[in-house]
Scaffold this motif. Sequence first.
Motif, short mmCIF file in Angstrom:
data_model
loop_
_atom_site.label_atom_id
_atom_site.label_comp_id
_atom_site.label_asym_id
_atom_site.label_seq_id
_atom_site.Cartn_x
_atom_site.Cartn_y
_atom_site.Cartn_z
N LEU A 1 0.83 -1.20 0.00
CA LEU A 1 0.00 0.00 0.00
C LEU A 1 0.87 1.25 0.00
N ALA A 2 0.46 2.23 -0.81
CA ALA A 2 1.07 3.56 -0.79
C ALA A 2 0.10 4.50 -0.10
N VAL A 3 0.48 4.98 1.07
CA VAL A 3 -0.43 5.79 1.89
C VAL A 3 0.20 7.15 2.16
N ASN A 4 -0.53 8.20 1.87
CA ASN A 4 -0.07 9.55 2.17
C ASN A 4 -0.97 10.17 3.23
N GLY A 5 -0.38 11.03 4.04
CA GLY A 5 -1.17 11.71 5.06
C GLY A 5 -0.75 13.15 5.22
N ALA A 6 -1.69 13.95 5.67
CA ALA A 6 -1.37 15.35 5.94
C ALA A 6 -0.68 15.49 7.30
N ASP A 7 -0.56 14.37 8.03
CA ASP A 7 0.09 14.41 9.35
C ASP A 7 1.53 13.92 9.25
N ARG A 8 2.26 14.43 8.25
CA ARG A 8 3.62 13.96 8.01
C ARG A 8 4.59 14.35 9.12
N ASP A 9 4.22 15.31 9.94
CA ASP A 9 5.11 15.70 11.03
C ASP A 9 5.14 14.66 12.15
N THR A 10 4.12 13.80 12.22
CA THR A 10 4.08 12.80 13.28
C THR A 10 4.06 11.37 12.74
N TRP A 11 3.72 11.18 11.46
CA TRP A 11 3.63 9.83 10.88
C TRP A 11 4.42 9.80 9.59
N ARG B 1 5.87 6.78 8.06
CA ARG B 1 6.01 5.49 7.39
C ARG B 1 4.84 5.32 6.41
N THR B 2 5.12 5.49 5.14
CA THR B 2 4.06 5.57 4.14
C THR B 2 3.94 4.33 3.25
N LEU B 3 4.80 3.33 3.45
CA LEU B 3 4.73 2.08 2.70
C LEU B 3 4.14 1.00 3.60
N GLY B 4 2.98 0.49 3.22
CA GLY B 4 2.31 -0.53 4.01
C GLY B 4 2.48 -1.92 3.41
N VAL B 5 2.61 -2.92 4.27
CA VAL B 5 2.72 -4.32 3.85
C VAL B 5 1.70 -5.12 4.66
N TRP B 6 0.85 -5.87 3.97
CA TRP B 6 -0.22 -6.61 4.64
C TRP B 6 -0.24 -8.04 4.11
N ASP B 7 -0.35 -9.00 5.02
CA ASP B 7 -0.53 -10.39 4.62
C ASP B 7 -1.96 -10.59 4.10
N LEU B 8 -2.10 -11.47 3.12
CA LEU B 8 -3.42 -11.84 2.61
C LEU B 8 -3.72 -13.27 3.02
N GLY B 9 -4.92 -13.50 3.56
CA GLY B 9 -5.33 -14.83 3.95
C GLY B 9 -5.75 -15.67 2.75
N PRO B 10 -6.08 -16.93 2.97
CA PRO B 10 -6.52 -17.80 1.87
C PRO B 10 -7.74 -17.29 1.13
N ASP B 11 -8.55 -16.46 1.81
CA ASP B 11 -9.74 -15.90 1.18
C ASP B 11 -9.46 -14.58 0.46
N ILE C 1 8.49 12.36 2.50
CA ILE C 1 7.52 11.54 3.24
C ILE C 1 6.22 11.38 2.45
N THR C 2 6.35 11.04 1.19
CA THR C 2 5.18 10.73 0.37
C THR C 2 5.46 9.44 -0.39
N CYS C 3 4.40 8.69 -0.63
CA CYS C 3 4.46 7.46 -1.43
C CYS C 3 3.23 7.45 -2.32
N ASP C 4 3.43 7.59 -3.63
CA ASP C 4 2.32 7.71 -4.56
C ASP C 4 2.09 6.48 -5.42
N ASP C 5 3.12 5.69 -5.68
CA ASP C 5 2.94 4.53 -6.54
C ASP C 5 3.97 3.47 -6.21
N LEU C 6 3.63 2.20 -6.53
CA LEU C 6 4.48 1.06 -6.25
C LEU C 6 4.47 0.11 -7.43
N ALA C 7 5.55 -0.65 -7.60
CA ALA C 7 5.62 -1.66 -8.65
C ALA C 7 6.54 -2.78 -8.20
#
Length: 202
Positions: free
Chosen positions: A107-117, A119-129, A146-152
């Motif tokens: 996930l590429a996540v941007n926030g307006a709270d860049r002064d406190t957050w 980490r903009t690259l998210g990694v999530w496990d996917l279950g069998p479903d 502190i921006t992340c707009d796209d991933l490949a």
Amino acid sequence: GLLLLGGSLATGLAQAAEPPTILLDDLLRDRTALSAALDTERRLVYVGLGYVYDRESRLLMVASYDAAGRIAGPWREFAVGPRIEGGKTHRSLNRILLDKRRHKMYLAVNGADRDTWTRTLGVWDLGPDGMPSGDVRFLALGNPHITCDDLALHPTLPRLYGVGWGGQAVYVHDLDEKGNPVGESRAASSPGHGKTQIAVHP
């Protein structure tokens, strides 16, 4: 393939030929969609919301669809990132990238709270479903703005690439056999202020 998001077109991320067109008007009556992905094997559609002020940071919506492309089940909401404190700032899910072989969602996540957050690259496990499982883990992309707009993903090597506004580089993360980023990201210089899209030629 294409997803029809409230009347606007967004590039589908499915690998199968001729994925369906899915109407999301009901979901988007009072929301803004910035990203989307399809799992055509499990018939799931993932939608990333933008400019969300929700304190719980519920940026990801997932639902099943039928053979005709109609939403077939209730939308499930997922919180992405820590709580948004104060209610005066917002976050956006700019990119959803599925790695079905390693059962991961990036996930590429941007926030307006860049002064406190920061980490903009998210990694999530996917279950069998195909649903997100456990807690999403966040890392710093490496962009000093502190921006992340796209991933490949690299088509053959275990590498994840990211770009973001303001950054004068492509940020490269090595992945382990399970698709988890290892070590610090490397910045491959790419002059010019800001990058919002990236693609890797197979």
